[in-house]
Design an enzyme around this catalytic site. Structure first.
Site, mmCIF file in Angstrom:
data_model
loop_
_atom_site.group_PDB
_atom_site.id
_atom_site.type_symbol
_atom_site.label_atom_id
_atom_site.label_comp_id
_atom_site.label_asym_id
_atom_site.label_seq_id
_atom_site.Cartn_x
_atom_site.Cartn_y
_atom_site.Cartn_z
ATOM 1 C CD GLU A 151 0.810 8.163 -7.095
ATOM 2 O OE1 GLU A 151 -0.026 8.197 -8.010
ATOM 3 O OE2 GLU A 151 1.782 7.395 -7.073
ATOM 4 N NE ARG A 182 13.759 -0.561 -1.593
ATOM 5 C CZ ARG A 182 12.467 -0.390 -1.302
ATOM 6 N NH1 ARG A 182 11.871 -1.173 -0.429
ATOM 7 N NH2 ARG A 182 11.761 0.544 -1.895
#
Length: 190
Positions: free
Chosen positions: A114, A77
Site C-alpha cells: 500500500e 513466519r
C-alpha cells in the site's frame, strides 16, 4: 476469530474442535505496529504445544496425499510452519526470503504494497521444473507476498498446488488476488 467456514475451506467436522482451540490461542494486539492495525500474534499459538501440534497436523493431513515435492515458506513466519509440514510429508523445504538474505544466486519478484514495493527472493536451483509446490505462511492479508512467492515458483516452472495459511484476514480480500489458485486456511479473522 472464527473457525474457517466450510464454504471457505472444507474442514471435516471432527477437526472443528481443534481449529477452535487454535483460534483461541491466537492473540490479537490492537494498534500494532501502528494505529488501526489489529495484529494477529501467532507467538501465543506457539506457546501451546497441543494447539501448535494440531496446526501442523491439520496441514499434514490435508497435504500428505497430494504429492507435494516442495514446501515454500514465506519469510518469516512461514519458516515456523513450513519445515515441520515438509518433513512430515516427505518434501523439501525452500525459504522465500526478503532481499539480500540468501547467500547464493537468487531470482527476485517485486510486488506492490500500500505504501510502495518490496521483493521476495528464492535460491536459483532450489526448485525444479515440474516440482509440485505448497506455499505456506502464517497469514494472508492483501495477498501480495503469497502472489510474489507463487510467481517465483511458476517462473522456474513449478506447479503451485495450493497456498496454506493459519489465518486469513478476509476483509482485506487477499484470496481474490490469488486468482484461481486454491487457498486453505484454518482460522478466519472476523
Amino acid at each position: 476469530m472464527a473457525a474457517a467456514a466450510a464454504a471457505i475451506s472444507p474442514v471435516p467436522k471432527d477437526d472443528l474442535e481443534r481449529i477452535a482451540k487454535i483460534s483461541a490461542t491466537i492473540r490479537v494486539i490492537p494498534d500494532f505496529p501502528k494505529p488501526g492495525i489489529m495484529f494477529q500474534d501467532i507467538t501465543t499459538l506457539l506457546l501451546d504445544p497441543v494447539a501448535f501440534k494440531d496446526t501442523i497436523d491439520l496441514f499434514v493431513e490435508r497435504y500428505k496425499h497430494m504429492n507435494i515435492s516442495v514446501v515454500a515458506g514465506v519469510e518469516a513466519r512461514g519458516f515456523i510452519f513450513g519445515p515441520p509440514i515438509a518433513l512430515a510429508i516427505g518434501a523439501k523445504f525452500v525459504p522465500i526470503r526478503k532481499p539480500k538474505k540468501l547467500p547464493g544466486e537468487v531470482i527476485s519478484e517485486e510486488y506492490s504494497l500500500e505504501y510502495g514495493t518490496d521483493k521476495m527472493e528464492m535460491h536459483v536451483g532450489a526448485v525444479q521444473p515440474g516440482d509440485r509446490a505448497l506455499v505456506v505462511d502464517d497469514l494472508i492479508a492483501t495477498g501480495g507476498t503469497l502472489c510474489a512467492a507463487m510467481k517465483l515458483l511458476e517462473r522456474v516452472e513449478a506447479h503451485v498446488v495450493e497456498c496454506a495459511c493459519v489465518i486469513e484476514l478476509a476483509e482485506l480480500k487477499g484470496r481474490d488476488r490469488l486468482g484461481e489458485k486454491p487457498l486453505f486456511v484454518l482460522v478466519s479473522s472476523t
